[in-house]
Design a protein around this motif. Structure first.
Motif, PDB file in Angstrom:
ATOM      1  N   PRO A 139      57.316  36.568  37.656  1.00 20.19           N
ATOM      2  CA  PRO A 139      57.256  35.941  36.330  1.00 20.19           C
ATOM      3  C   PRO A 139      57.311  36.955  35.189  1.00 20.19           C
ATOM      4  N   SER A 140      56.978  38.206  35.497  1.00 20.06           N
ATOM      5  CA  SER A 140      56.984  39.233  34.448  1.00 20.06           C
ATOM      6  C   SER A 140      58.391  39.511  33.922  1.00 20.06           C
ATOM      7  N   ALA A 164      53.141  30.094  40.784  1.00 18.37           N
ATOM      8  CA  ALA A 164      52.694  31.325  41.460  1.00 18.37           C
ATOM      9  C   ALA A 164      51.795  30.950  42.627  1.00 18.37           C
ATOM     10  N   GLY A 165      51.866  31.740  43.691  1.00 15.14           N
ATOM     11  CA  GLY A 165      50.996  31.471  44.834  1.00 15.14           C
ATOM     12  C   GLY A 165      51.446  30.286  45.656  1.00 15.14           C
ATOM     13  N   ILE A 180      50.401  35.764  41.973  1.00 10.61           N
ATOM     14  CA  ILE A 180      49.286  35.195  41.216  1.00 10.61           C
ATOM     15  C   ILE A 180      48.748  36.205  40.220  1.00 10.61           C
ATOM     16  N   TRP A 181      48.596  37.469  40.658  1.00 10.73           N
ATOM     17  CA  TRP A 181      48.080  38.514  39.760  1.00 10.73           C
ATOM     18  C   TRP A 181      48.989  38.663  38.547  1.00 10.73           C
ATOM     19  N   GLU A 182      50.302  38.698  38.773  1.00 14.01           N
ATOM     20  CA  GLU A 182      51.235  38.834  37.649  1.00 14.01           C
ATOM     21  C   GLU A 182      51.115  37.647  36.699  1.00 14.01           C
ATOM     22  N   PHE A 218      30.430  31.028  55.301  1.00  9.18           N
ATOM     23  CA  PHE A 218      30.413  31.800  54.059  1.00  9.18           C
ATOM     24  C   PHE A 218      31.852  32.076  53.642  1.00  9.18           C
ATOM     25  N   ALA A 219      31.994  32.390  52.361  1.00 10.65           N
ATOM     26  CA  ALA A 219      33.296  32.764  51.817  1.00 10.65           C
ATOM     27  C   ALA A 219      33.123  34.050  51.025  1.00 10.65           C
ATOM     28  N   ALA A 220      33.885  35.071  51.410  1.00 10.65           N
ATOM     29  CA  ALA A 220      33.862  36.346  50.693  1.00 10.65           C
ATOM     30  C   ALA A 220      35.121  36.422  49.834  1.00 10.65           C
ATOM     31  N   LEU A 221      34.944  36.467  48.517  1.00  8.63           N
ATOM     32  CA  LEU A 221      36.073  36.452  47.593  1.00  8.63           C
ATOM     33  C   LEU A 221      36.458  37.855  47.177  1.00  8.63           C
ATOM     34  N   GLY A 222      37.770  38.125  47.175  1.00  7.79           N
ATOM     35  CA  GLY A 222      38.273  39.356  46.607  1.00  7.79           C
ATOM     36  C   GLY A 222      38.229  39.301  45.093  1.00  7.79           C
ATOM     37  N   ASP A 223      38.592  40.410  44.456  1.00  6.98           N
ATOM     38  CA  ASP A 223      38.475  40.505  43.000  1.00  6.98           C
ATOM     39  C   ASP A 223      39.351  39.483  42.276  1.00  6.98           C
ATOM     40  N   LEU A 224      40.570  39.261  42.774  1.00 13.15           N
ATOM     41  CA  LEU A 224      41.458  38.314  42.101  1.00 13.15           C
ATOM     42  C   LEU A 224      40.949  36.886  42.251  1.00 13.15           C
ATOM     43  N   ALA A 225      40.551  36.516  43.454  1.00  8.71           N
ATOM     44  CA  ALA A 225      40.012  35.167  43.669  1.00  8.71           C
ATOM     45  C   ALA A 225      38.769  34.954  42.817  1.00  8.71           C
TER      46      ALA A 225
END
Length: 376
Positions: free
Chosen positions: A185-186, A206-207, A215-217, A248-255
């Motif tokens: 998209p950039s 995205a995604g 998604i990050w972009e 449990f759910a471990a989320l990364g920085d973007l999520a």
């Protein structure tokens, strides 16, 4: 309460992600193709409808998008665009939709000699006719458009300008669509900067076919207010069981960023099954994302290609994933509050249609369905 098909059809609905060129009636395609001299896989409405669903179910977004060659071939004139837009509104209203955002790429409708502005004029005229026709049938619906720039082409700045020129004539937002892989998209940052400077909202596909980088972009480089699909955010979430057997759910920085900022996900389950994101509705990430608190909205994407409607999307979630009336009220309100129409208008729709419609469903009283007009 146990939801029935009748209950679901009666519910007031909000759809934020519905492609105009992906929602044509099969019978209309056949008539328009005859006028345009375009060959179709079938001239029987039922067979043609089945062909679209089958062709779009190859498990690949690129193959899915190839089906649009037929719908685009028959929407290159002012009368055909008006008709398709009118019928889309009537069909959505009949399914209980009280607010819809219809997206389409004006640059894909220039083959008959129309200008970009003439394409928008035709669509907006058709939408107005559809709203009036729905009202005459006792159904009140508000519709806005999201003109889209195709990510694989280079007309984003031009589409952004014509969209802004129509912000008071029906265009409520902007979208970037098309094949995700290889076309970030950039590529359209200039168009998005123009929109931001004009205080005009936009969403970005995205995604869906591409993952976290897309998604990050969309979120960080492009500043998208919503994510078209966005389900691949699950690639940044680790689900597991702790030593006590608790999930449990471990989320990364973007999520975590998307969750914390409640960036809406325009999720389209039936379409996602066709493009290989999940094998069944029960396995689709929408339920897990909802349970984790993401801003989940429910959408149709392309009603023709997926053989779907908002009611069908809802029923599949009831039947296969155990969704309840409360779940649908939650995602409907999330969609309404994140619509691109003015907040003042959405407050009225929520107060006069959505909330009364869900209250009626809770009480079992369908005589006060939220999508009915006051005159009905």
């Amino acid at each position: 309460m146990t939801l029935t098909h009748e209950d679901i059809v009666a519910l007031p609905k909000v759809v934020l992600h519905d492609h105009l060129d992906g929602g044509l009636r099969p019978a209309t395609i056949i008539e328009l193709a005859a006028d345009a001299g375009h060959d179709l896989p079938s001239t029987d409405p039922e067979e043609l409808a089945a062909w679209f669903v089958q062709a779009a179910s190859a498990g690949d977004l690129t193959r899915y998008l190839e089906t649009f060659a037929h719908t685009l071939a028959v929407t290159q004139t002012e009368p055909s665009l008006r008709r398709v837009a009118r019928e889309a509104v009537v069909d959505l209203a009949a399914d209980g939709v009280v607010y819809a955002e219809l997206r389409y790429a004006p640059e894909q409708h220039l083959g008959g000699g129309l200008s970009l502005q003439e394409v928008l004029d035709a669509v907006h005229a058709g939408l107005a006719e559809g709203v009036a026709e729905a009202a005459a049938a006792g159904r009140r619906i508000r519709v806005g458009t999201l003109p889209s720039a195709m990510r694989q082409f280079d007309r984003g700045a031009e589409i952004a300008e014509v969209t802004l020129a129509n912000r008071d004539r029906g265009s409520v937002g902007f979208d970037i669509a098309g094949p995700e892989d290889g076309f970030p998209p950039s590529r359209h940052l200039t168009a998005l900067r123009t929109l931001r400077e004009a205080n005009f909202p936009y969403t970005v596909h995205a995604g869906e076919a591409a993952g976290l980088e897309s998604i990050w972009e969309a979120v960080q480089l492009c500043g998208a207010l919503r994510l078209g699909h966005g389900v691949r955010i699950m690639d940044d979430i680790e689900l597991g069981t702790d030593p006590d057997g608790e999930l449990f759910a471990a989320l990364g920085d973007l999520a975590q960023w998307v969750l914390d900022r409640q960036i809406p996900l325009e999720i389209c389950p039936q379409s996602n099954l066709q493009t290989g994101i999940a094998a069944t509705v029960a396995e689709h990430p929408i339920t897990v994302l909802r349970d984790m608190g993401f801003a989940v909205t429910l959408n149709t994407d392309n009603r023709l290609m997926s053989g779907t409607s908002m009611s069908r999307e809802m029923w599949a979630l009831v039947d296969e994933a155990g969704w309840t009336l409360e779940d649908f009220e939650q995602v409907t309100l999330t969609a309404a509050w994140n619509a691109f129409a003015p907040n003042q208008e959405m407050r009225v729709i929520i107060a006069e249609q959505i909330e009364p419609g869900y209250a009626a469903a809770q009480s079992g009283d369908h005589s006060h369905d939220g999508h009915r007009s006051e005159e009905s």
